[in-house]
Design an enzyme around this catalytic site. Sequence first.
Site, PDB file in Angstrom:
ATOM      1  N   LYS A   1     -15.485  -8.663   4.116  1.00 24.87           N
ATOM      2  CA  LYS A   1     -14.347  -8.840   4.815  1.00 24.87           C
ATOM      3  C   LYS A   1     -14.706  -8.598   6.413  1.00 24.87           C
ATOM      4  O   LYS A   1     -15.448  -7.596   6.908  1.00 24.87           O
ATOM      5  CB  LYS A   1     -13.121  -8.140   4.561  1.00 24.87           C
ATOM      6  CG  LYS A   1     -12.588  -8.585   3.211  1.00 24.87           C
ATOM      7  CD  LYS A   1     -11.230  -7.519   2.816  1.00 24.87           C
ATOM      8  CE  LYS A   1     -10.631  -8.079   1.515  1.00 24.87           C
ATOM      9  NZ  LYS A   1      -9.618  -6.891   1.224  1.00 24.87           N
TER      10      LYS A   1
ATOM     11  N   ARG B   1      -2.351  -6.002  -8.456  1.00 21.48           N
ATOM     12  CA  ARG B   1      -1.256  -6.768  -8.155  1.00 21.48           C
ATOM     13  C   ARG B   1      -1.516  -7.698  -9.356  1.00 21.48           C
ATOM     14  O   ARG B   1      -1.583  -7.610 -10.830  1.00 21.48           O
ATOM     15  CB  ARG B   1      -1.417  -7.413  -6.909  1.00 21.48           C
ATOM     16  CG  ARG B   1      -1.008  -6.448  -5.722  1.00 21.48           C
ATOM     17  CD  ARG B   1      -1.408  -7.007  -4.433  1.00 21.48           C
ATOM     18  NE  ARG B   1      -2.861  -7.276  -4.298  1.00 21.48           N
ATOM     19  CZ  ARG B   1      -3.346  -7.946  -3.152  1.00 21.48           C
ATOM     20  NH1 ARG B   1      -2.793  -8.153  -2.184  1.00 21.48           N
ATOM     21  NH2 ARG B   1      -4.727  -8.261  -3.423  1.00 21.48           N
TER      22      ARG B   1
ATOM     23  N   HIS C   1       0.784  -1.183  -0.105  1.00 22.61           N
ATOM     24  CA  HIS C   1       0.149  -0.153   0.143  1.00 22.61           C
ATOM     25  C   HIS C   1       0.838   1.393  -0.196  1.00 22.61           C
ATOM     26  O   HIS C   1       0.565   2.169  -0.661  1.00 22.61           O
ATOM     27  CB  HIS C   1      -0.857   0.031   1.179  1.00 22.61           C
ATOM     28  CG  HIS C   1      -1.771  -1.027   1.445  1.00 22.61           C
ATOM     29  ND1 HIS C   1      -2.000  -1.676   2.569  1.00 22.61           N
ATOM     30  CD2 HIS C   1      -2.771  -1.625   0.587  1.00 22.61           C
ATOM     31  CE1 HIS C   1      -3.190  -2.656   2.352  1.00 22.61           C
ATOM     32  NE2 HIS C   1      -3.578  -2.341   1.014  1.00 22.61           N
TER      33      HIS C   1
ATOM     34  N   SER D   1      -2.574  -7.873   2.921  1.00 20.51           N
ATOM     35  CA  SER D   1      -3.155  -7.938   4.228  1.00 20.51           C
ATOM     36  C   SER D   1      -3.500  -9.162   4.698  1.00 20.51           C
ATOM     37  O   SER D   1      -3.338  -9.701   5.628  1.00 20.51           O
ATOM     38  CB  SER D   1      -4.026  -6.811   4.539  1.00 20.51           C
ATOM     39  OG  SER D   1      -3.572  -5.712   4.178  1.00 20.51           O
TER      40      SER D   1
HETATM   41  O1  PNS Z   1      -9.039  -3.465   0.401  1.00 22.81           O
HETATM   42  P1  PNS Z   1     -10.178  -3.913  -0.192  1.00 22.81           P
HETATM   43  O2  PNS Z   1     -10.983  -4.756   0.830  1.00 22.81           O
HETATM   44  O3  PNS Z   1     -10.175  -4.557  -1.547  1.00 22.81           O
HETATM   45  O4  PNS Z   1     -11.052  -2.486  -0.614  1.00 22.81           O
HETATM   46  C1  PNS Z   1     -12.315  -2.716  -0.876  1.00 22.81           C
HETATM   47  C2  PNS Z   1     -13.285  -1.426  -0.751  1.00 22.81           C
HETATM   48  C3  PNS Z   1     -13.147  -1.046   0.722  1.00 22.81           C
HETATM   49  C4  PNS Z   1     -12.446  -0.228  -1.507  1.00 22.81           C
HETATM   50  C5  PNS Z   1     -14.661  -1.719  -1.319  1.00 22.81           C
HETATM   51  O5  PNS Z   1     -15.407  -2.875  -0.479  1.00 22.81           O
HETATM   52  C6  PNS Z   1     -15.462  -0.366  -1.130  1.00 22.81           C
HETATM   53  O6  PNS Z   1     -15.382   0.676  -2.124  1.00 22.81           O
HETATM   54  N1  PNS Z   1     -16.203  -0.049   0.075  1.00 22.81           N
HETATM   55  C7  PNS Z   1     -16.892   0.945   0.367  1.00 22.81           C
HETATM   56  C8  PNS Z   1     -18.395   0.825  -0.095  1.00 22.81           C
HETATM   57  C9  PNS Z   1     -18.757   0.796  -1.610  1.00 22.81           C
HETATM   58  O7  PNS Z   1     -19.080   1.593  -2.096  1.00 22.81           O
HETATM   59  N2  PNS Z   1     -18.951  -0.433  -2.215  1.00 22.81           N
HETATM   60  C10 PNS Z   1     -19.161  -0.563  -3.567  1.00 22.81           C
HETATM   61  C11 PNS Z   1     -17.869  -0.609  -4.264  1.00 22.81           C
HETATM   62  S1  PNS Z   1     -17.896  -1.048  -5.990  1.00 22.81           S
END
Ligand code: PNS
Length: 169
Positions: free
Chosen positions: A48, A97, A24, A135
Amino acid sequence: MTQEKLVRRIAVYPGSFDPITNGHLDIIKRGIRIFDEIIILVAYNPSKSSLFTVEERVTMIEETIMDIEGVRVDSYSGLLVDYLKKTGASIILRGMRAVSDFEYEFQMALMNRRQSREVETVFLMSGFKWFYTGSQIIKQVASIGGSVKGLLPAKVHRKLLAKFNNGRK
Ligand code: PNS
């Protein structure tokens, strides 16, 4: 100076950051060469379950980025596109990645764009040292006593080990 140059390019770098890794950090350091400001957003991923609380994750990020100018951290539990609207940003920054990330990232980028046509997702390819780490796998290895040294900022590494040592007591 043209009008375009006067507009600050703000990117939001969202993620679970549970916890922040050197992968990150690499994206953040390279991203700030492109954007005027990066907001690292600890966002809610309903798929998650997290090891660290949002507050713990924000603190670890703050400690990690304190020397990097133009970068700050925030948290949000709603829709990402709503956060972007609220802050006036229109760019989502994500690291990509291995090929295995592609479908997940593509799906999110398209869904975010469907929610708001103003939003563009910009991807930076992960540094080759961090290509196969993240992570999730770092937590898994640390939880069963394996070494993850060098994959996380030193302070974050200590906090991760403390989490698991406390859990075992
Ligand atoms: O590190 P991650 O878990 O891959 O990140 C995913 C994240 C947190 C960016 C995604 O789940 C997110 O944007 N969450 C906020 C809620 C939302 O807008 N969800 C729709 C995304 S298309």
